[in-house]
Design a protein around this motif. Structure first.
Motif, PDB file in Angstrom:
ATOM      1  N   THR A  59     -10.402  -3.228  25.318  1.00 14.77           N
ATOM      2  CA  THR A  59     -11.587  -4.010  24.832  1.00 14.77           C
ATOM      3  C   THR A  59     -11.837  -5.105  25.575  1.00 14.77           C
ATOM      4  O   THR A  59     -11.182  -5.925  25.171  1.00 14.77           O
ATOM      5  N   VAL A  60     -13.903  -5.240  25.759  1.00 17.16           N
ATOM      6  CA  VAL A  60     -13.449  -6.234  26.713  1.00 17.16           C
ATOM      7  C   VAL A  60     -14.452  -7.077  26.255  1.00 17.16           C
ATOM      8  O   VAL A  60     -15.090  -6.292  25.068  1.00 17.16           O
ATOM      9  N   VAL A  61     -14.287  -8.695  25.829  1.00 15.41           N
ATOM     10  CA  VAL A  61     -14.651  -9.435  24.862  1.00 15.41           C
ATOM     11  C   VAL A  61     -15.183 -10.743  25.576  1.00 15.41           C
ATOM     12  O   VAL A  61     -14.910 -11.604  26.271  1.00 15.41           O
ATOM     13  N   ASP A  62     -16.620 -10.383  25.880  1.00 13.36           N
ATOM     14  CA  ASP A  62     -17.349 -11.171  26.150  1.00 13.36           C
ATOM     15  C   ASP A  62     -17.717 -12.740  25.959  1.00 13.36           C
ATOM     16  O   ASP A  62     -18.513 -12.753  25.466  1.00 13.36           O
ATOM     17  N   LEU A  63     -17.099 -14.188  26.264  1.00 11.82           N
ATOM     18  CA  LEU A  63     -17.229 -15.234  25.440  1.00 11.82           C
ATOM     19  C   LEU A  63     -17.592 -16.155  26.103  1.00 11.82           C
ATOM     20  O   LEU A  63     -18.199 -17.498  26.358  1.00 11.82           O
ATOM     21  N   ARG A  64     -18.592 -15.401  27.395  1.00 13.35           N
ATOM     22  CA  ARG A  64     -19.483 -17.120  28.850  1.00 13.35           C
ATOM     23  C   ARG A  64     -20.248 -17.432  28.149  1.00 13.35           C
ATOM     24  O   ARG A  64     -20.529 -18.260  28.611  1.00 13.35           O
ATOM     25  N   GLU A  65     -20.826 -16.858  27.131  1.00 12.34           N
ATOM     26  CA  GLU A  65     -22.435 -17.327  26.844  1.00 12.34           C
ATOM     27  C   GLU A  65     -22.461 -17.755  25.022  1.00 12.34           C
ATOM     28  O   GLU A  65     -23.459 -18.259  24.616  1.00 12.34           O
ATOM     29  N   LEU A  66     -20.645 -17.595  24.772  1.00 17.92           N
ATOM     30  CA  LEU A  66     -20.470 -18.674  23.497  1.00 17.92           C
ATOM     31  C   LEU A  66     -20.699 -19.425  23.805  1.00 17.92           C
ATOM     32  O   LEU A  66     -18.827 -20.310  24.338  1.00 17.92           O
ATOM     33  N   GLU A  67     -20.805 -20.353  23.043  1.00 21.06           N
ATOM     34  CA  GLU A  67     -20.874 -22.805  23.382  1.00 21.06           C
ATOM     35  C   GLU A  67     -19.933 -23.142  22.679  1.00 21.06           C
ATOM     36  O   GLU A  67     -19.001 -23.838  22.242  1.00 21.06           O
ATOM     37  N   PHE A  68     -19.819 -22.541  21.024  1.00 20.50           N
ATOM     38  CA  PHE A  68     -18.778 -23.408  20.093  1.00 20.50           C
ATOM     39  C   PHE A  68     -18.543 -21.852  19.342  1.00 20.50           C
ATOM     40  O   PHE A  68     -18.686 -20.750  18.554  1.00 20.50           O
ATOM     41  N   MET A  69     -16.854 -21.591  18.711  1.00 23.77           N
ATOM     42  CA  MET A  69     -17.088 -21.207  17.814  1.00 23.77           C
ATOM     43  C   MET A  69     -15.665 -22.182  16.930  1.00 23.77           C
ATOM     44  O   MET A  69     -14.382 -23.152  17.275  1.00 23.77           O
ATOM     45  N   ASN A  70     -15.771 -22.037  15.252  1.00 21.73           N
ATOM     46  CA  ASN A  70     -14.813 -22.494  14.456  1.00 21.73           C
ATOM     47  C   ASN A  70     -13.637 -22.137  14.608  1.00 21.73           C
ATOM     48  O   ASN A  70     -13.948 -20.551  14.545  1.00 21.73           O
ATOM     49  N   SER A  71     -13.289 -22.532  13.433  1.00 24.58           N
ATOM     50  CA  SER A  71     -11.380 -22.267  13.225  1.00 24.58           C
ATOM     51  C   SER A  71     -11.620 -20.483  12.209  1.00 24.58           C
ATOM     52  O   SER A  71     -10.807 -20.632  12.076  1.00 24.58           O
ATOM     53  N   SER A  72     -12.530 -20.878  11.872  1.00 27.73           N
ATOM     54  CA  SER A  72     -12.840 -19.576  10.493  1.00 27.73           C
ATOM     55  C   SER A  72     -12.882 -18.444  11.428  1.00 27.73           C
ATOM     56  O   SER A  72     -12.283 -17.160  11.105  1.00 27.73           O
ATOM     57  N   CYS A  73     -13.534 -18.861  12.381  1.00 27.82           N
ATOM     58  CA  CYS A  73     -14.191 -17.089  13.160  1.00 27.82           C
ATOM     59  C   CYS A  73     -13.030 -16.609  13.494  1.00 27.82           C
ATOM     60  O   CYS A  73     -12.776 -15.978  14.173  1.00 27.82           O
ATOM     61  N   LEU A  74     -12.247 -18.414  14.665  1.00 32.20           N
ATOM     62  CA  LEU A  74     -10.791 -17.994  15.421  1.00 32.20           C
ATOM     63  C   LEU A  74     -10.196 -17.743  14.239  1.00 32.20           C
ATOM     64  O   LEU A  74      -9.327 -16.134  15.155  1.00 32.20           O
ATOM     65  N   LYS A  75      -9.858 -17.685  13.572  1.00 35.61           N
ATOM     66  CA  LYS A  75      -9.119 -17.266  12.420  1.00 35.61           C
ATOM     67  C   LYS A  75      -9.202 -15.587  12.613  1.00 35.61           C
ATOM     68  O   LYS A  75      -8.418 -14.280  12.386  1.00 35.61           O
ATOM     69  N   ARG A  76     -10.687 -14.995  12.639  1.00 35.60           N
ATOM     70  CA  ARG A  76     -11.155 -13.779  12.064  1.00 35.60           C
ATOM     71  C   ARG A  76     -10.702 -12.801  13.490  1.00 35.60           C
ATOM     72  O   ARG A  76     -10.209 -11.600  13.560  1.00 35.60           O
ATOM     73  N   PHE A  77     -10.502 -13.634  14.964  1.00 37.61           N
ATOM     74  CA  PHE A  77      -9.776 -12.813  15.964  1.00 37.61           C
ATOM     75  C   PHE A  77      -8.694 -12.344  15.801  1.00 37.61           C
ATOM     76  O   PHE A  77      -7.825 -11.496  16.094  1.00 37.61           O
ATOM     77  N   VAL A  78      -7.498 -13.554  15.210  1.00 39.39           N
ATOM     78  CA  VAL A  78      -6.618 -13.236  15.146  1.00 39.39           C
ATOM     79  C   VAL A  78      -5.921 -12.464  13.735  1.00 39.39           C
ATOM     80  O   VAL A  78      -5.389 -11.262  14.284  1.00 39.39           O
ATOM     81  N   THR A  79      -7.254 -12.113  12.762  1.00 37.00           N
ATOM     82  CA  THR A  79      -6.529 -10.509  12.351  1.00 37.00           C
ATOM     83  C   THR A  79      -6.714  -9.470  13.343  1.00 37.00           C
ATOM     84  O   THR A  79      -6.087  -8.935  12.815  1.00 37.00           O
ATOM     85  N   TRP A  80      -7.727  -9.888  13.863  1.00 40.22           N
ATOM     86  CA  TRP A  80      -8.566  -8.358  14.471  1.00 40.22           C
ATOM     87  C   TRP A  80      -7.552  -8.337  15.632  1.00 40.22           C
ATOM     88  O   TRP A  80      -6.418  -6.965  15.270  1.00 40.22           O
ATOM     89  N   ILE A  81      -6.861  -9.277  16.502  1.00 38.39           N
ATOM     90  CA  ILE A  81      -5.610  -8.808  16.589  1.00 38.39           C
ATOM     91  C   ILE A  81      -4.601  -8.255  16.138  1.00 38.39           C
ATOM     92  O   ILE A  81      -3.018  -7.752  16.590  1.00 38.39           O
ATOM     93  N   SER A  82      -3.653  -8.609  14.808  1.00 33.51           N
ATOM     94  CA  SER A  82      -2.242  -8.654  13.951  1.00 33.51           C
ATOM     95  C   SER A  82      -2.393  -7.358  13.935  1.00 33.51           C
ATOM     96  O   SER A  82      -2.093  -6.701  13.892  1.00 33.51           O
ATOM     97  N   ASN A  83      -4.139  -6.804  13.502  1.00 31.53           N
ATOM     98  CA  ASN A  83      -4.610  -5.620  13.151  1.00 31.53           C
ATOM     99  C   ASN A  83      -3.832  -4.787  14.554  1.00 31.53           C
ATOM    100  O   ASN A  83      -3.501  -3.600  14.432  1.00 31.53           O
ATOM    101  N   ILE A  84      -4.186  -4.391  15.425  1.00 31.99           N
ATOM    102  CA  ILE A  84      -4.011  -3.952  17.244  1.00 31.99           C
ATOM    103  C   ILE A  84      -2.757  -4.008  17.031  1.00 31.99           C
ATOM    104  O   ILE A  84      -1.627  -2.581  17.900  1.00 31.99           O
ATOM    105  N   GLN A  85      -2.359  -5.601  16.638  1.00 32.40           N
ATOM    106  CA  GLN A  85      -0.361  -4.990  16.593  1.00 32.40           C
ATOM    107  C   GLN A  85       0.485  -4.582  15.386  1.00 32.40           C
ATOM    108  O   GLN A  85       1.243  -3.630  16.501  1.00 32.40           O
ATOM    109  N   ALA A  86      -0.296  -4.519  14.566  1.00 29.70           N
ATOM    110  CA  ALA A  86       0.096  -3.087  13.568  1.00 29.70           C
ATOM    111  C   ALA A  86      -0.176  -1.919  13.953  1.00 29.70           C
ATOM    112  O   ALA A  86       1.041  -1.048  13.077  1.00 29.70           O
TER     113      ALA A  86
END
Lengths: 125, 199
Positions: A59-86
């Motif tokens: 899966t490709v995630v294009d962040l090149r035009e994403l100017e800012f991401m706070n830690s709560s949103c980053l946490k959603r990525f952690v959860t997603w990747i944890s789900n892939i690991q599972a």
């Protein structure tokens, strides 16, 4: 964008996810702050379901035009990747982030994500 | 006339006492700024992370007297965790200050805690990486680098004793369920400089 299965705009944040051949491509733009948390969580959940349904290897995630991401949103990525690991080994898929090297926050956050799951995550500048 | 004057003085005295107590209580129980919690261990951190046990980091301002209570609680937690944690206490120091500036009584107190690695954090660079803003801020990361807890370890400024944060951390370190993964932090701002730091 007929093959888009997610296309959401919330405040200063927008995200689109579409089928790209046998894989999935998600593009995020704008400002992923508190207002974007639910939209982002929903996007990643749907990407996960679609990736499993298609048996995607990447899966490709294009962040090149994403100017800012706070830690709560980053946490959603952690959860997603944890789900892939599972997932079972054969069902796992890789995540490739397309980053913008001029945005310092991306370097730090994506470095942390890659360290967390270096077998699944790649970062391309 | 004298009677009215006396009553007035007594009323003013009572107002002053009650007002002062209210101000003290507000100071004691007003939490510091919450950390900008980092869901993953910052990849650019210079602190060593445990590979077999969780890693705890406490950020401290060496001139913050409230932090004594946080360190007292940390000492107790370390004993209770029985080696099941790798722990750092990181004292901020402005780069313009000399090397001894951070060697306060709380530095000595931290050095006496068994199993804790104590270090100086020039210009609060590590605190910035972890998003810490208040002295006494504790973060706990699992062996996979995921944030398990972010918050304080006392129930008020300078208060030693049972606290929700301590209870939650102990639960996490002893593999028990916890009701939440955050807590208030009571302490001084890490960004404060020596001239305006509390005495």
């Amino acid at each position: 964008m007929s093959n888009a299965f997610v296309n959401v705009t919330v405040a200063e944040f927008s995200c689109v996810a579409l089928h790209d051949g046998g894989s999935i491509r998600a593009s995020l733009k704008g400002n992923a702050d508190g207002a974007a948390i639910d939209a982002l969580a929903s996007l990643l959940a749907q990407v996960h379901v679609e990736a499993a349904r298609l048996g995607a290897s990447e899966t490709v995630v294009d962040l090149r035009e994403l100017e800012f991401m706070n830690s709560s949103c980053l946490k959603r990525f952690v959860t997603w990747i944890s789900n892939i690991q599972a997932l079972d080994g054969s069902a796992r898929y890789r995540v490739k982030f397309l980053s913008n090297p001029t945005m310092h926050w991306q370097k730090r956050s994506l470095h942390a994500l890659r360290s967390f799951a270096d077998d699944l995550v790649t970062v391309e500048a | 006339m004298r009677g009215k004057l006396l009553v007035g003085v007594v009323v003013l005295w009572a107002v002053a006492v009650v007002g002062g107590m209210a101000m003290l209580a507000d100071y004691k129980y007003r939490p510091g700024a919450r950390a900008d919690e980092q869901p993953l261990w910052p990849a650019d951190s210079k602190l060593a992370r445990g590979r077999a046990v969780p890693t705890l980091v406490m950020f401290a301002h060496p001139k913050c007297t409230c932090t004594r209570a946080s360190l007292t609680e940390l000492a107790e937690l370390m004993a209770e965790a029985r080696g099941n944690v790798r722990a750092h206490v990181v004292f901020m120091k402005p780069s313009e200050q000399d090397g001894d500036w951070a060697h306060s009584d709380t530095w000595d107190q931290a050095r006496e805690i068994r199993g804790v690695e104590v270090s100086i954090d020039v210009d609060a660079a590590e605190a910035h990486r972890f998003g810490a803003q208040t002295s006494g801020q504790v973060v706990l990361y699992g062996v996979d680098g995921r944030l398990l807890y972010a918050g304080g370890i006392t129930s008020a400024r300078g208060h030693v004793g049972t606290s929700i944060g301590h209870r939650r951390l102990l639960a996490l370190l002893t593999h028990r369920a916890t009701d939440a993964h955050t807590g208030n932090v009571y302490g001084c701002a890490l960004a404060e400089r020596e001239k305006d730091a509390p005495r």
